[in-house]
Write a protein that holds these residues in place. Sequence first.
Motif, PDB file in Angstrom:
ATOM      1  N   ARG A 149      26.941  42.478 -44.295  1.00 40.34           N
ATOM      2  CA  ARG A 149      27.612  43.442 -43.617  1.00 40.34           C
ATOM      3  C   ARG A 149      28.731  44.431 -44.204  1.00 40.34           C
ATOM      4  O   ARG A 149      28.799  45.628 -44.191  1.00 40.34           O
ATOM      5  CB  ARG A 149      28.428  42.866 -42.363  1.00 40.34           C
ATOM      6  CG  ARG A 149      28.928  44.114 -41.377  1.00 40.34           C
ATOM      7  CD  ARG A 149      29.523  43.650 -40.098  1.00 40.34           C
ATOM      8  NE  ARG A 149      29.354  44.855 -39.282  1.00 40.34           N
ATOM      9  CZ  ARG A 149      30.657  45.547 -39.325  1.00 40.34           C
ATOM     10  NH1 ARG A 149      31.657  45.235 -40.318  1.00 40.34           N
ATOM     11  NH2 ARG A 149      30.856  46.445 -38.432  1.00 40.34           N
ATOM     12  N   GLN A 182      36.580  48.751 -34.109  1.00 37.64           N
ATOM     13  CA  GLN A 182      36.077  49.041 -35.550  1.00 37.64           C
ATOM     14  C   GLN A 182      36.611  50.570 -35.833  1.00 37.64           C
ATOM     15  O   GLN A 182      36.605  51.062 -36.866  1.00 37.64           O
ATOM     16  CB  GLN A 182      34.636  48.903 -35.404  1.00 37.64           C
ATOM     17  CG  GLN A 182      34.303  47.366 -35.701  1.00 37.64           C
ATOM     18  CD  GLN A 182      32.844  47.091 -35.806  1.00 37.64           C
ATOM     19  OE1 GLN A 182      32.511  47.317 -37.043  1.00 37.64           O
ATOM     20  NE2 GLN A 182      32.304  46.891 -34.513  1.00 37.64           N
ATOM     21  N   THR A 183      36.632  51.360 -34.670  1.00 37.60           N
ATOM     22  CA  THR A 183      36.688  52.947 -34.887  1.00 37.60           C
ATOM     23  C   THR A 183      38.044  53.467 -34.854  1.00 37.60           C
ATOM     24  O   THR A 183      38.366  54.604 -34.922  1.00 37.60           O
ATOM     25  CB  THR A 183      35.677  53.601 -33.909  1.00 37.60           C
ATOM     26  OG1 THR A 183      35.790  53.340 -32.744  1.00 37.60           O
ATOM     27  CG2 THR A 183      34.227  53.260 -34.340  1.00 37.60           C
ATOM     28  N   VAL A 204      28.426  48.201 -44.591  1.00 39.14           N
ATOM     29  CA  VAL A 204      29.791  49.331 -44.185  1.00 39.14           C
ATOM     30  C   VAL A 204      29.988  50.256 -45.412  1.00 39.14           C
ATOM     31  O   VAL A 204      30.181  51.531 -45.427  1.00 39.14           O
ATOM     32  CB  VAL A 204      30.833  48.495 -43.722  1.00 39.14           C
ATOM     33  CG1 VAL A 204      31.867  49.292 -43.252  1.00 39.14           C
ATOM     34  CG2 VAL A 204      30.389  47.700 -42.120  1.00 39.14           C
ATOM     35  N   TYR A 217      28.172  52.262 -35.468  1.00 35.78           N
ATOM     36  CA  TYR A 217      28.850  50.896 -34.852  1.00 35.78           C
ATOM     37  C   TYR A 217      28.272  50.439 -33.491  1.00 35.78           C
ATOM     38  O   TYR A 217      28.147  49.454 -32.917  1.00 35.78           O
ATOM     39  CB  TYR A 217      30.450  50.812 -34.994  1.00 35.78           C
ATOM     40  CG  TYR A 217      30.828  50.955 -36.274  1.00 35.78           C
ATOM     41  CD1 TYR A 217      30.560  50.017 -37.359  1.00 35.78           C
ATOM     42  CD2 TYR A 217      32.000  52.058 -36.592  1.00 35.78           C
ATOM     43  CE1 TYR A 217      31.054  50.132 -38.422  1.00 35.78           C
ATOM     44  CE2 TYR A 217      32.504  52.002 -37.723  1.00 35.78           C
ATOM     45  CZ  TYR A 217      32.262  51.250 -38.801  1.00 35.78           C
ATOM     46  OH  TYR A 217      32.879  51.165 -40.095  1.00 35.78           O
ATOM     47  N   GLU A 245      24.597  49.374 -34.130  1.00 36.93           N
ATOM     48  CA  GLU A 245      24.841  47.988 -34.440  1.00 36.93           C
ATOM     49  C   GLU A 245      25.232  46.717 -33.332  1.00 36.93           C
ATOM     50  O   GLU A 245      24.507  45.906 -33.486  1.00 36.93           O
ATOM     51  CB  GLU A 245      25.925  47.904 -35.592  1.00 36.93           C
ATOM     52  CG  GLU A 245      26.292  46.593 -36.114  1.00 36.93           C
ATOM     53  CD  GLU A 245      27.382  46.504 -37.031  1.00 36.93           C
ATOM     54  OE1 GLU A 245      27.577  45.567 -38.028  1.00 36.93           O
ATOM     55  OE2 GLU A 245      28.567  47.303 -36.631  1.00 36.93           O
ATOM     56  N   HIS A 299      31.063  56.136 -35.341  1.00 32.71           N
ATOM     57  CA  HIS A 299      30.879  55.513 -33.947  1.00 32.71           C
ATOM     58  C   HIS A 299      29.733  55.154 -33.638  1.00 32.71           C
ATOM     59  O   HIS A 299      29.418  54.044 -33.007  1.00 32.71           O
ATOM     60  CB  HIS A 299      31.838  56.454 -33.072  1.00 32.71           C
ATOM     61  CG  HIS A 299      32.042  55.759 -31.814  1.00 32.71           C
ATOM     62  ND1 HIS A 299      31.275  55.828 -30.723  1.00 32.71           N
ATOM     63  CD2 HIS A 299      33.000  54.912 -31.287  1.00 32.71           C
ATOM     64  CE1 HIS A 299      31.601  55.164 -29.554  1.00 32.71           C
ATOM     65  NE2 HIS A 299      32.713  54.499 -29.940  1.00 32.71           N
ATOM     66  N   LEU A 331      23.059  49.607 -37.642  1.00 38.74           N
ATOM     67  CA  LEU A 331      24.395  49.988 -38.472  1.00 38.74           C
ATOM     68  C   LEU A 331      23.802  51.021 -39.240  1.00 38.74           C
ATOM     69  O   LEU A 331      24.496  51.951 -39.470  1.00 38.74           O
ATOM     70  CB  LEU A 331      25.025  48.855 -39.165  1.00 38.74           C
ATOM     71  CG  LEU A 331      26.256  49.470 -40.100  1.00 38.74           C
ATOM     72  CD1 LEU A 331      27.536  49.726 -39.134  1.00 38.74           C
ATOM     73  CD2 LEU A 331      26.825  48.136 -41.051  1.00 38.74           C
ATOM     74  N   VAL A 339      33.296  47.797 -30.492  1.00 36.12           N
ATOM     75  CA  VAL A 339      33.095  49.228 -31.244  1.00 36.12           C
ATOM     76  C   VAL A 339      34.246  49.836 -31.442  1.00 36.12           C
ATOM     77  O   VAL A 339      34.598  50.134 -32.395  1.00 36.12           O
ATOM     78  CB  VAL A 339      31.940  49.951 -30.426  1.00 36.12           C
ATOM     79  CG1 VAL A 339      31.834  51.097 -31.035  1.00 36.12           C
ATOM     80  CG2 VAL A 339      30.550  48.923 -30.389  1.00 36.12           C
TER      81      VAL A 339
END
Length: 192
Positions: A7, A190-191, A11, A28, A31, A25, A55, A187
């Motif tokens: 992963r 992560q953003t 990324v 993610y 994903e 975004h 992803l 999500v």
Amino acid sequence: MVLSISRNEAVELLKKYNKDAFHLHHAYTVEAVMRYFAEKLGYGEDADFWATVGLLHDIDFEKYPEEHCKKAPELLREGGANEELIHAVCSHGYGICVDVEPVHEMEKVLFACDELTGLIGACALMRPSKSCKDMELKSLKKKYKDKKFAAGCSRDIIAKGAQLLGWTLDELLESTLEAMKATEDAVAAQTE
């Protein structure tokens, strides 16, 4: 399904070719939705593969929009992806920009959900909460029927995706909305 990259590597590869916050975004989101569907449909042992395909599905879109799904194999191979992952990524462009047919159920889910996650995301932004967590299926269906709303999200592709899966349109809309509700917080984390 054999996952040939981690992963973290995925990324890193995604961010090498995608800088725009919107595209990241979306990556993610897809994903998370793909991981959700892997678990829901009984492919839990392949959830990492499904998620990685989600992803990386638009890896070439930001930098090479005119070569979408055509440039992806080269970029993915450079990043260590195997042919199974490359086929899966490219299959979401079937009949749109490439002739790579979605064969596995995972590829059909990606084809069906890619556009739909964009539509649901646009619907969420119109809500006071800016979230899909409080969205009902009837609200989504109303926006789906309004061809002027989120016009860039092809209703034909969404409908074709449901057909590929053997699902009704309502089943696809409801399942994808539930997936996005379930994964929205992850999500967002992560953003940020």
